[in-house]
Design a protein around this motif. Sequence first.
Motif, mmCIF file in Angstrom:
data_model
loop_
_atom_site.group_PDB
_atom_site.id
_atom_site.type_symbol
_atom_site.label_atom_id
_atom_site.label_comp_id
_atom_site.label_asym_id
_atom_site.label_seq_id
_atom_site.Cartn_x
_atom_site.Cartn_y
_atom_site.Cartn_z
ATOM 1 N N ALA A 237 -4.959 0.766 3.630
ATOM 2 C CA ALA A 237 -5.211 0.314 4.992
ATOM 3 C C ALA A 237 -4.413 1.186 5.955
ATOM 4 O O ALA A 237 -3.406 1.797 5.563
ATOM 5 C CB ALA A 237 -4.798 -1.150 5.145
ATOM 6 N N PRO A 238 -4.811 1.285 7.229
ATOM 7 C CA PRO A 238 -4.039 2.090 8.176
ATOM 8 C C PRO A 238 -2.581 1.671 8.278
ATOM 9 O O PRO A 238 -1.715 2.495 8.591
ATOM 10 C CB PRO A 238 -4.782 1.869 9.502
ATOM 11 N N SER A 239 -2.287 0.401 8.011
ATOM 12 C CA SER A 239 -0.918 -0.100 8.107
ATOM 13 C C SER A 239 -0.027 0.362 6.958
ATOM 14 O O SER A 239 1.178 0.133 6.980
ATOM 15 C CB SER A 239 -0.932 -1.633 8.158
ATOM 16 N N ALA A 240 -0.596 1.023 5.953
ATOM 17 C CA ALA A 240 0.204 1.453 4.808
ATOM 18 C C ALA A 240 1.101 2.636 5.154
ATOM 19 O O ALA A 240 2.223 2.736 4.664
ATOM 20 C CB ALA A 240 -0.705 1.823 3.640
ATOM 21 N N PHE A 241 0.608 3.539 5.994
ATOM 22 C CA PHE A 241 1.349 4.759 6.300
ATOM 23 C C PHE A 241 1.518 4.901 7.809
ATOM 24 O O PHE A 241 0.687 4.441 8.594
ATOM 25 C CB PHE A 241 0.609 5.993 5.769
ATOM 26 N N GLY A 242 2.611 5.552 8.177
ATOM 27 C CA GLY A 242 2.847 5.856 9.576
ATOM 28 C C GLY A 242 2.968 7.351 9.772
ATOM 29 O O GLY A 242 3.496 8.067 8.920
ATOM 30 N N HIS A 243 2.464 7.828 10.895
ATOM 31 C CA HIS A 243 2.575 9.249 11.244
ATOM 32 C C HIS A 243 3.095 9.346 12.665
ATOM 33 O O HIS A 243 2.677 8.595 13.553
ATOM 34 C CB HIS A 243 1.225 9.948 11.141
ATOM 35 N N SER A 244 4.024 10.248 12.874
ATOM 36 C CA SER A 244 4.607 10.418 14.195
ATOM 37 C C SER A 244 4.607 11.897 14.566
ATOM 38 O O SER A 244 4.800 12.767 13.713
ATOM 39 C CB SER A 244 6.040 9.872 14.239
ATOM 40 N N MET A 245 4.386 12.158 15.844
ATOM 41 C CA MET A 245 4.399 13.522 16.357
ATOM 42 C C MET A 245 5.117 13.519 17.692
ATOM 43 O O MET A 245 4.911 12.615 18.515
ATOM 44 C CB MET A 245 2.973 14.050 16.505
ATOM 45 N N ALA A 273 5.536 8.625 6.714
ATOM 46 C CA ALA A 273 6.277 7.766 5.796
ATOM 47 C C ALA A 273 5.403 6.593 5.377
ATOM 48 O O ALA A 273 4.427 6.245 6.050
ATOM 49 C CB ALA A 273 7.562 7.241 6.450
ATOM 50 N N ILE A 274 5.757 5.982 4.239
ATOM 51 C CA ILE A 274 5.123 4.730 3.820
ATOM 52 C C ILE A 274 5.717 3.607 4.656
ATOM 53 O O ILE A 274 6.930 3.453 4.731
ATOM 54 C CB ILE A 274 5.370 4.466 2.325
ATOM 55 N N ILE A 275 4.852 2.833 5.298
ATOM 56 C CA ILE A 275 5.308 1.721 6.133
ATOM 57 C C ILE A 275 5.260 0.407 5.353
ATOM 58 O O ILE A 275 6.233 -0.345 5.309
ATOM 59 C CB ILE A 275 4.452 1.611 7.411
ATOM 60 N N GLN A 276 4.125 0.127 4.738
ATOM 61 C CA GLN A 276 3.985 -1.085 3.921
ATOM 62 C C GLN A 276 3.344 -0.696 2.590
ATOM 63 O O GLN A 276 2.137 -0.471 2.507
ATOM 64 C CB GLN A 276 3.145 -2.137 4.654
ATOM 65 N N ASP A 277 4.169 -0.635 1.563
ATOM 66 C CA ASP A 277 3.746 -0.157 0.259
ATOM 67 C C ASP A 277 2.622 -1.005 -0.326
ATOM 68 O O ASP A 277 1.733 -0.490 -1.007
ATOM 69 C CB ASP A 277 4.957 -0.143 -0.685
ATOM 70 N N THR A 278 2.643 -2.300 -0.091
ATOM 71 C CA THR A 278 1.637 -3.196 -0.674
ATOM 72 C C THR A 278 0.259 -3.022 -0.049
ATOM 73 O O THR A 278 -0.708 -3.610 -0.525
ATOM 74 C CB THR A 278 2.068 -4.666 -0.524
ATOM 75 N N HIS A 279 0.162 -2.239 1.022
ATOM 76 C CA HIS A 279 -1.126 -2.033 1.687
ATOM 77 C C HIS A 279 -1.822 -0.770 1.195
ATOM 78 O O HIS A 279 -2.771 -0.290 1.831
ATOM 79 C CB HIS A 279 -0.930 -1.970 3.202
#
Length: 289
Positions: A237-245, A273-279
């Motif tokens: 799901a989109p909530s699993a990973f975060g990307h920042s620029m 980074a991984i934000i929510q591993d279970t997603h």
Amino acid sequence: MAYPSNSNTDINSELYANLVAAAQYAAYESSIGRQMVSIFDMPANSGKVVQVPVWSAITAQNISDEAAATAKTTNTTSANITMTEHVVYHQITDMLKESAYNNVLTQLGDQSGRAIAESMDTQLFVLFNSISANSVGTEDSAITVDNVFEAVQKLRAAKVSGPLYGVVSPRQALQLKKALYNAGGTVATAGSFGNAVLERGYIGTLAGVSLFESALVKQDLDTDSDSELNAVGAIFAPSAFGHSMRGGITVEEQRQAAARATDLVVTAVAGAAIIQDTHACKLVGSATD
């Protein structure tokens, strides 16, 4: 840096604007990772680590009329996105710039943007192997359509709702395409999937997952005693990973008179980074079968 107006090595600022625009356009158009994850872009002068709070789940009470509710205790953890530099360096000689038929800077901008897009996607896709909550598939075996169904089941069982995305290696994509077309018949070859794979060569949406294939997916996993390499894709799901620029793509130039050339450095500052591993669910399969 200013040069005499009669200098044959002068590069006008308008050309640099073309380079920046070309690089940014190519990066944003070529990067598939940012389209599928949660974005936490940060402004300048705000550090190099983005801290993303992650709230723990709570359960609502179903109470009778006039009964008192019990206060819930909520807790947060955090995930950190560390920013790094993605850099492309060019040295453009006067001979090249003044001999080329096309605009060298615009073409280099396009190439630089695509290179930075690949670097950012690689930074994201390498995280697939760090997913620990869910995993399907086995090393040294081709992934199957059932693996995709199982991954979706694991995520839905974890209360993950909304759209799901998947990224697999080209070899894993081939394995799925062959299974979907499947001359043997376990998947209906006359259906829309078989026709799409046969006629247009793409997977599309499978079990509610928008599937993409990328050569940037890790393909060197080998934890057993043999030498067969494996690829590590993921469904998430989109909530699993975060990307920042931080900001956009920047360009810096410096004249190298002795070399009769101009240095150009194209840079983007980004992290993942991984934000929510279970997603997310790891998708492991042979990189050769």
